[in-house]
Design an enzyme around this catalytic site. Sequence first.
Site, PDB file in Angstrom:
ATOM      1  N   ASP A 110       0.855  -1.179   0.000  1.00 52.73           N
ATOM      2  CA  ASP A 110       0.000   0.000   0.000  1.00 52.73           C
ATOM      3  C   ASP A 110       0.900   1.242   0.000  1.00 52.73           C
ATOM      4  O   ASP A 110       1.456   1.598  -1.024  1.00 52.73           O
ATOM      5  CB  ASP A 110      -0.910  -0.099   1.225  1.00 52.73           C
ATOM      6  CG  ASP A 110      -1.985   0.957   1.298  1.00 52.73           C
ATOM      7  OD1 ASP A 110      -2.499   1.353   0.254  1.00 52.73           O
ATOM      8  OD2 ASP A 110      -2.328   1.400   2.413  1.00 52.73           O
ATOM      9  N   PHE A 159     -10.491   0.052  -0.265  1.00 52.56           N
ATOM     10  CA  PHE A 159     -10.163  -0.800   0.878  1.00 52.56           C
ATOM     11  C   PHE A 159     -10.774  -2.182   0.658  1.00 52.56           C
ATOM     12  O   PHE A 159     -11.982  -2.327   0.477  1.00 52.56           O
ATOM     13  CB  PHE A 159     -10.670  -0.183   2.188  1.00 52.56           C
ATOM     14  CG  PHE A 159     -10.087  -0.890   3.369  1.00 52.56           C
ATOM     15  CD1 PHE A 159      -8.798  -0.583   3.799  1.00 52.56           C
ATOM     16  CD2 PHE A 159     -10.784  -1.903   4.004  1.00 52.56           C
ATOM     17  CE1 PHE A 159      -8.223  -1.280   4.858  1.00 52.56           C
ATOM     18  CE2 PHE A 159     -10.212  -2.595   5.063  1.00 52.56           C
ATOM     19  CZ  PHE A 159      -8.933  -2.285   5.486  1.00 52.56           C
ATOM     20  N   VAL A 160      -9.905  -3.178   0.652  1.00 49.71           N
ATOM     21  CA  VAL A 160     -10.355  -4.540   0.337  1.00 49.71           C
ATOM     22  C   VAL A 160     -10.173  -5.492   1.524  1.00 49.71           C
ATOM     23  O   VAL A 160      -9.297  -5.281   2.365  1.00 49.71           O
ATOM     24  CB  VAL A 160      -9.613  -5.106  -0.898  1.00 49.71           C
ATOM     25  CG1 VAL A 160     -10.029  -4.385  -2.163  1.00 49.71           C
ATOM     26  CG2 VAL A 160      -8.095  -5.021  -0.721  1.00 49.71           C
ATOM     27  N   ASP A 166      -7.864  -8.028   6.269  1.00 50.98           N
ATOM     28  CA  ASP A 166      -8.889  -7.817   7.285  1.00 50.98           C
ATOM     29  C   ASP A 166      -9.323  -6.363   7.390  1.00 50.98           C
ATOM     30  O   ASP A 166      -8.646  -5.452   6.931  1.00 50.98           O
ATOM     31  CB  ASP A 166      -8.347  -8.209   8.662  1.00 50.98           C
ATOM     32  CG  ASP A 166      -7.334  -7.201   9.179  1.00 50.98           C
ATOM     33  OD1 ASP A 166      -6.383  -6.891   8.438  1.00 50.98           O
ATOM     34  OD2 ASP A 166      -7.501  -6.686  10.302  1.00 50.98           O
ATOM     35  N   ARG A 172     -10.972 -12.141   7.205  1.00 49.82           N
ATOM     36  CA  ARG A 172      -9.768 -12.763   6.647  1.00 49.82           C
ATOM     37  C   ARG A 172     -10.099 -14.074   5.927  1.00 49.82           C
ATOM     38  O   ARG A 172      -9.424 -14.456   4.988  1.00 49.82           O
ATOM     39  CB  ARG A 172      -8.758 -13.066   7.769  1.00 49.82           C
ATOM     40  CG  ARG A 172      -8.100 -11.820   8.350  1.00 49.82           C
ATOM     41  CD  ARG A 172      -6.819 -12.203   9.056  1.00 49.82           C
ATOM     42  NE  ARG A 172      -6.326 -11.183   9.976  1.00 49.82           N
ATOM     43  CZ  ARG A 172      -5.511 -10.193   9.643  1.00 49.82           C
ATOM     44  NH1 ARG A 172      -5.129 -10.050   8.411  1.00 49.82           N
ATOM     45  NH2 ARG A 172      -5.088  -9.328  10.555  1.00 49.82           N
TER      46      ARG A 172
HETATM   47  P1  IMP Z   1       1.729  -0.337   3.832  1.00 52.65           P
HETATM   48  O1  IMP Z   1       2.713  -0.363   4.940  1.00 52.65           O
HETATM   49  O2  IMP Z   1       0.964   0.953   3.788  1.00 52.65           O
HETATM   50  O3  IMP Z   1       2.271  -0.721   2.483  1.00 52.65           O
HETATM   51  O4  IMP Z   1       0.577  -1.334   4.212  1.00 52.65           O
HETATM   52  C1  IMP Z   1       0.697  -2.660   4.234  1.00 52.65           C
HETATM   53  C2  IMP Z   1      -0.283  -3.234   5.216  1.00 52.65           C
HETATM   54  O5  IMP Z   1      -1.471  -2.452   5.344  1.00 52.65           O
HETATM   55  C3  IMP Z   1      -0.737  -4.579   4.723  1.00 52.65           C
HETATM   56  O6  IMP Z   1       0.095  -5.587   5.245  1.00 52.65           O
HETATM   57  C4  IMP Z   1      -2.150  -4.658   5.231  1.00 52.65           C
HETATM   58  O7  IMP Z   1      -2.147  -5.241   6.510  1.00 52.65           O
HETATM   59  C5  IMP Z   1      -2.627  -3.248   5.385  1.00 52.65           C
HETATM   60  N1  IMP Z   1      -3.528  -2.814   4.281  1.00 52.65           N
HETATM   61  C6  IMP Z   1      -3.266  -1.928   3.318  1.00 52.65           C
HETATM   62  N2  IMP Z   1      -4.321  -1.776   2.483  1.00 52.65           N
HETATM   63  C7  IMP Z   1      -5.262  -2.624   2.936  1.00 52.65           C
HETATM   64  C8  IMP Z   1      -6.582  -2.969   2.470  1.00 52.65           C
HETATM   65  O8  IMP Z   1      -7.129  -2.463   1.467  1.00 52.65           O
HETATM   66  N3  IMP Z   1      -7.239  -3.896   3.212  1.00 52.65           N
HETATM   67  C9  IMP Z   1      -6.711  -4.501   4.311  1.00 52.65           C
HETATM   68  N4  IMP Z   1      -5.482  -4.222   4.762  1.00 52.65           N
HETATM   69  C10 IMP Z   1      -4.768  -3.288   4.083  1.00 52.65           C
END
Ligand code: IMP
Length: 191
Positions: A110, A159-160, A166, A172
């Site tokens: 993300d 948001f998925v 989750d 999950r």
């Molecule tokens: P990042 O550090 O922002 O890249 O986020 C990674 C973490 O955010 C993932 O391991 C997920 O746990 C959570 N995350 C990001 N987007 C989503 C989403 O759309 N649904 C659920 N969890 C998400």
Amino acid sequence: MLTKTKPLPHPDLERVLVSKTSISRRLKKLGVEISESYGSQEITVVAIINGAIFFTADLLRRISTPIRLDCIRVSSYRNQTRPTGTPRILDTLLLDVEERHVLLVDDILDTGKTLSVVVDELKKRKPASIKTCVLLDKKARREVDFQSDFVGFTIPDRFVVGYGLDFAERYRNLSSIGILKPDLQNPPEWS
Ligand code: IMP
Ligand code: MG
């Protein structure tokens, strides 16, 4: 003529974004891609739990390369559906990764903060190589410059949930990935 629409796997979903069948098809290809990339070199897979549990379990059974598996836990720094701070590593590895070929697996890329923090930490242990594999990539939301070596699906900024992903630890276990209805993304009783 009436057209039959498939029932949603959960009433809290707005729609399904990636079906169970598409996941399974993509994992088969991803497994071949990863196996070919490593050849006979043993891989030390590090899965970021809890989100990567389902993806890792299915993906590893598609890889023919010898594998060692460990897990790492990173603090959930999200407030509802948006990230709020810097991720922290909570649980460290049991396996030694020095001089090993490490493949870090997460559910979704993300902002990129989680994977860059974990990659930096693993690099300190002097692995022979380190690559990453994510099921989903939300390219539009990147805050740090990060690209994954293996990507299942590139998805839009929604948001998925499902297949490991989750919202407040729910959903999950859905076998497909769906967009959570916007009005359910901020229930005050869930923390
Ligand atoms: P990042 O550090 O922002 O890249 O986020 C990674 C973490 O955010 C993932 O391991 C997920 O746990 C959570 N995350 C990001 N987007 C989503 C989403 O759309 N649904 C659920 N969890 C998400
Ligand atoms: Mg996660």
